[in-house]
Design a protein around this motif. Structure first.
Motif, PDB file in Angstrom:
ATOM      1  N   ALA A 140       0.836  -1.207   0.000  1.00 56.97           N
ATOM      2  CA  ALA A 140       0.000   0.000   0.000  1.00 56.97           C
ATOM      3  C   ALA A 140       0.871   1.259   0.000  1.00 56.97           C
ATOM      4  O   ALA A 140       0.585   2.230  -0.713  1.00 56.97           O
ATOM      5  CB  ALA A 140      -0.931  -0.013   1.206  1.00 56.97           C
ATOM      6  N   ARG A 141       1.934   1.226   0.774  1.00 56.59           N
ATOM      7  CA  ARG A 141       2.826   2.386   0.826  1.00 56.59           C
ATOM      8  C   ARG A 141       3.477   2.642  -0.527  1.00 56.59           C
ATOM      9  O   ARG A 141       3.682   3.797  -0.916  1.00 56.59           O
ATOM     10  CB  ARG A 141       3.905   2.156   1.886  1.00 56.59           C
ATOM     11  N   GLN A 142       3.804   1.577  -1.234  1.00 60.20           N
ATOM     12  CA  GLN A 142       4.415   1.741  -2.553  1.00 60.20           C
ATOM     13  C   GLN A 142       3.478   2.467  -3.517  1.00 60.20           C
ATOM     14  O   GLN A 142       3.937   3.135  -4.444  1.00 60.20           O
ATOM     15  CB  GLN A 142       4.800   0.377  -3.127  1.00 60.20           C
ATOM     16  N   ARG A 143       2.191   2.339  -3.309  1.00 63.82           N
ATOM     17  CA  ARG A 143       1.224   3.047  -4.151  1.00 63.82           C
ATOM     18  C   ARG A 143       0.969   4.469  -3.660  1.00 63.82           C
ATOM     19  O   ARG A 143       0.243   5.229  -4.298  1.00 63.82           O
ATOM     20  CB  ARG A 143      -0.100   2.285  -4.195  1.00 63.82           C
ATOM     21  N   GLY A 144       1.531   4.815  -2.495  1.00 61.88           N
ATOM     22  CA  GLY A 144       1.352   6.160  -1.972  1.00 61.88           C
ATOM     23  C   GLY A 144       0.243   6.286  -0.947  1.00 61.88           C
ATOM     24  O   GLY A 144      -0.119   7.405  -0.559  1.00 61.88           O
ATOM     25  N   TRP A 145      -0.302   5.144  -0.496  1.00 63.25           N
ATOM     26  CA  TRP A 145      -1.322   5.193   0.539  1.00 63.25           C
ATOM     27  C   TRP A 145      -0.702   5.583   1.879  1.00 63.25           C
ATOM     28  O   TRP A 145       0.452   5.255   2.168  1.00 63.25           O
ATOM     29  CB  TRP A 145      -1.985   3.835   0.703  1.00 63.25           C
ATOM     30  N   ASN A 146      -1.462   6.261   2.712  1.00 66.21           N
ATOM     31  CA  ASN A 146      -1.115   6.446   4.114  1.00 66.21           C
ATOM     32  C   ASN A 146      -1.475   5.147   4.831  1.00 66.21           C
ATOM     33  O   ASN A 146      -2.515   4.552   4.544  1.00 66.21           O
ATOM     34  CB  ASN A 146      -1.902   7.609   4.711  1.00 66.21           C
ATOM     35  N   THR A 147      -0.636   4.704   5.744  1.00 68.11           N
ATOM     36  CA  THR A 147      -0.861   3.396   6.343  1.00 68.11           C
ATOM     37  C   THR A 147      -0.626   3.408   7.849  1.00 68.11           C
ATOM     38  O   THR A 147       0.084   4.270   8.374  1.00 68.11           O
ATOM     39  CB  THR A 147       0.065   2.329   5.734  1.00 68.11           C
ATOM     40  N   CYS A 148      -1.219   2.423   8.501  1.00 68.51           N
ATOM     41  CA  CYS A 148      -0.945   2.152   9.907  1.00 68.51           C
ATOM     42  C   CYS A 148      -0.845   0.648  10.077  1.00 68.51           C
ATOM     43  O   CYS A 148      -1.817  -0.076   9.811  1.00 68.51           O
ATOM     44  CB  CYS A 148      -2.058   2.705  10.804  1.00 68.51           C
ATOM     45  N   HIS A 149       0.323   0.173  10.488  1.00 67.29           N
ATOM     46  CA  HIS A 149       0.551  -1.248  10.721  1.00 67.29           C
ATOM     47  C   HIS A 149       0.034  -1.583  12.121  1.00 67.29           C
ATOM     48  O   HIS A 149       0.625  -1.176  13.122  1.00 67.29           O
ATOM     49  CB  HIS A 149       2.046  -1.555  10.595  1.00 67.29           C
ATOM     50  N   ILE A 150      -1.064  -2.303  12.194  1.00 64.28           N
ATOM     51  CA  ILE A 150      -1.695  -2.631  13.467  1.00 64.28           C
ATOM     52  C   ILE A 150      -0.878  -3.671  14.227  1.00 64.28           C
ATOM     53  O   ILE A 150      -0.542  -4.724  13.693  1.00 64.28           O
ATOM     54  CB  ILE A 150      -3.130  -3.150  13.241  1.00 64.28           C
ATOM     55  N   ARG A 151      -0.557  -3.369  15.465  1.00 65.31           N
ATOM     56  CA  ARG A 151       0.142  -4.319  16.336  1.00 65.31           C
ATOM     57  C   ARG A 151      -0.868  -5.316  16.873  1.00 65.31           C
ATOM     58  O   ARG A 151      -1.967  -4.944  17.294  1.00 65.31           O
ATOM     59  CB  ARG A 151       0.810  -3.583  17.491  1.00 65.31           C
ATOM     60  N   THR A 152      -0.490  -6.572  16.889  1.00 65.12           N
ATOM     61  CA  THR A 152      -1.407  -7.611  17.355  1.00 65.12           C
ATOM     62  C   THR A 152      -1.322  -7.841  18.856  1.00 65.12           C
ATOM     63  O   THR A 152      -2.084  -8.632  19.401  1.00 65.12           O
ATOM     64  CB  THR A 152      -1.137  -8.940  16.621  1.00 65.12           C
ATOM     65  N   ASP A 153      -0.407  -7.125  19.534  1.00 63.61           N
ATOM     66  CA  ASP A 153      -0.269  -7.279  20.985  1.00 63.61           C
ATOM     67  C   ASP A 153      -0.975  -6.161  21.742  1.00 63.61           C
ATOM     68  O   ASP A 153      -0.785  -5.992  22.946  1.00 63.61           O
ATOM     69  CB  ASP A 153       1.210  -7.323  21.387  1.00 63.61           C
ATOM     70  N   ALA A 154      -1.790  -5.377  21.037  1.00 63.60           N
ATOM     71  CA  ALA A 154      -2.517  -4.273  21.666  1.00 63.60           C
ATOM     72  C   ALA A 154      -3.881  -4.130  20.997  1.00 63.60           C
ATOM     73  O   ALA A 154      -4.111  -4.664  19.911  1.00 63.60           O
ATOM     74  CB  ALA A 154      -1.713  -2.979  21.547  1.00 63.60           C
ATOM     75  N   ASP A 155      -4.768  -3.413  21.649  1.00 64.65           N
ATOM     76  CA  ASP A 155      -6.129  -3.232  21.146  1.00 64.65           C
ATOM     77  C   ASP A 155      -6.115  -2.548  19.781  1.00 64.65           C
ATOM     78  O   ASP A 155      -5.677  -1.400  19.670  1.00 64.65           O
ATOM     79  CB  ASP A 155      -6.913  -2.387  22.154  1.00 64.65           C
ATOM     80  N   PRO A 156      -6.583  -3.231  18.721  1.00 64.33           N
ATOM     81  CA  PRO A 156      -6.530  -2.606  17.399  1.00 64.33           C
ATOM     82  C   PRO A 156      -7.451  -1.398  17.274  1.00 64.33           C
ATOM     83  O   PRO A 156      -7.095  -0.429  16.584  1.00 64.33           O
ATOM     84  CB  PRO A 156      -6.975  -3.742  16.461  1.00 64.33           C
ATOM     85  N   ILE A 157      -8.605  -1.429  17.922  1.00 64.97           N
ATOM     86  CA  ILE A 157      -9.544  -0.306  17.805  1.00 64.97           C
ATOM     87  C   ILE A 157      -8.950   0.945  18.428  1.00 64.97           C
ATOM     88  O   ILE A 157      -9.062   2.050  17.872  1.00 64.97           O
ATOM     89  CB  ILE A 157     -10.894  -0.659  18.457  1.00 64.97           C
ATOM     90  N   ALA A 158      -8.274   0.792  19.560  1.00 68.85           N
ATOM     91  CA  ALA A 158      -7.616   1.936  20.195  1.00 68.85           C
ATOM     92  C   ALA A 158      -6.527   2.496  19.283  1.00 68.85           C
ATOM     93  O   ALA A 158      -6.364   3.728  19.176  1.00 68.85           O
ATOM     94  CB  ALA A 158      -7.028   1.522  21.541  1.00 68.85           C
TER      95      ALA A 158
END
Length: 216
Positions: free
Chosen positions: A184-202
């Motif tokens: 996604a980043r290669q296409r120029g999208w803004n991204t957030c890599h979700i950590r699986t050891d913490a609440d994803p919604i937060a």
């Protein structure tokens, strides 16, 4: 990610982002209560199973066909494969639906972009199932088995841009897998890599507040 970016579309993966899923196939076997679990696969069988999973995720195999193929490699009965596949989904994360409601309330368009299969999609869309997720709260839904392509293939990101009419730089994308984020980043999208050891919604709410999309 630039906090000044004018975002017009928020894109979510589903598994481990909005929806709980098992850690792996072995975990799903335990959840399904399977008494005779498959032994550790050889590298050859592991590769063959991956091919079956890929085929199911791009719509080349339906649920029963996948169960037959995967069962052959794992030496499992077809019905057991389907049971384990169904057990893989573990319900919606607390706060996920409310997050979509809050985004709708501020006029923000949303989408899911998920590598999934016919069985999981059936469960997600079945109002009588414990795994039901109100996908209609999303402005757009992109499921790999329906569009017959999957992440991190570049063409699925291009497909989403074309179908939604959204420029890459106006998208914020949440996913838990580094390869999907990288593409996604290669296409120029803004991204957030979700950590699986913490609440994803937060995590998602924190990013959306940083971008000025949500106030709280």
């Amino acid at each position: 990610m630039n906090s000044q970016t004018q975002i017009s579309l928020v894109v979510f993966d589903l598994g481990r982002v909005l929806v709980r899923i098992c850690d792996n196939w072995e975990h799903a076997c335990k959840v399904a209560g399977l008494e005779h679990r498959p032994e550790k696969l050889s590298a050859e069988r592991e590769a063959a199973l991956y091919e079956a999973v890929y085929a199911a995720e791009v719509g080349a195999l339906d649920t029963r066909e996948f169960a037959r193929e995967a069962g052959r490699h794992m030496q499992m009965a077809e019905d057991d494969v389907i049971a384990v596949s169904s057990a893989y989904l573990r319900g919606t994360y607390p706060g996920a639906v409310e997050l979509l409601d809050d985004l709708a309330a501020v006029g923000m368009k949303t989408a899911c972009l998920s590598n999934t299969n016919a069985n999981h999609w059936r469960l997600l869309t079945d109002r009588s199932d414990a795994n039901y997720f109100p996908l209609d709260k999303l402005t757009h839904q992109f499921a790999s088995h329906l569009v017959r392509m999957r992440k991190p293939e570049d063409r699925i990101y291009a497909h989403l841009e074309a179908q939604t009419g959204t420029a890459a730089q106006r998208i914020i994308f949440f996913d838990d897998l580094a390869d999907n984020i990288g593409a996604a980043r290669q296409r120029g999208w803004n991204t957030c890599h979700i950590r699986t050891d913490a609440d994803p919604i937060a995590q998602e709410r924190a990013v959306l507040r940083e971008l000025g999309i949500l106030s709280s």
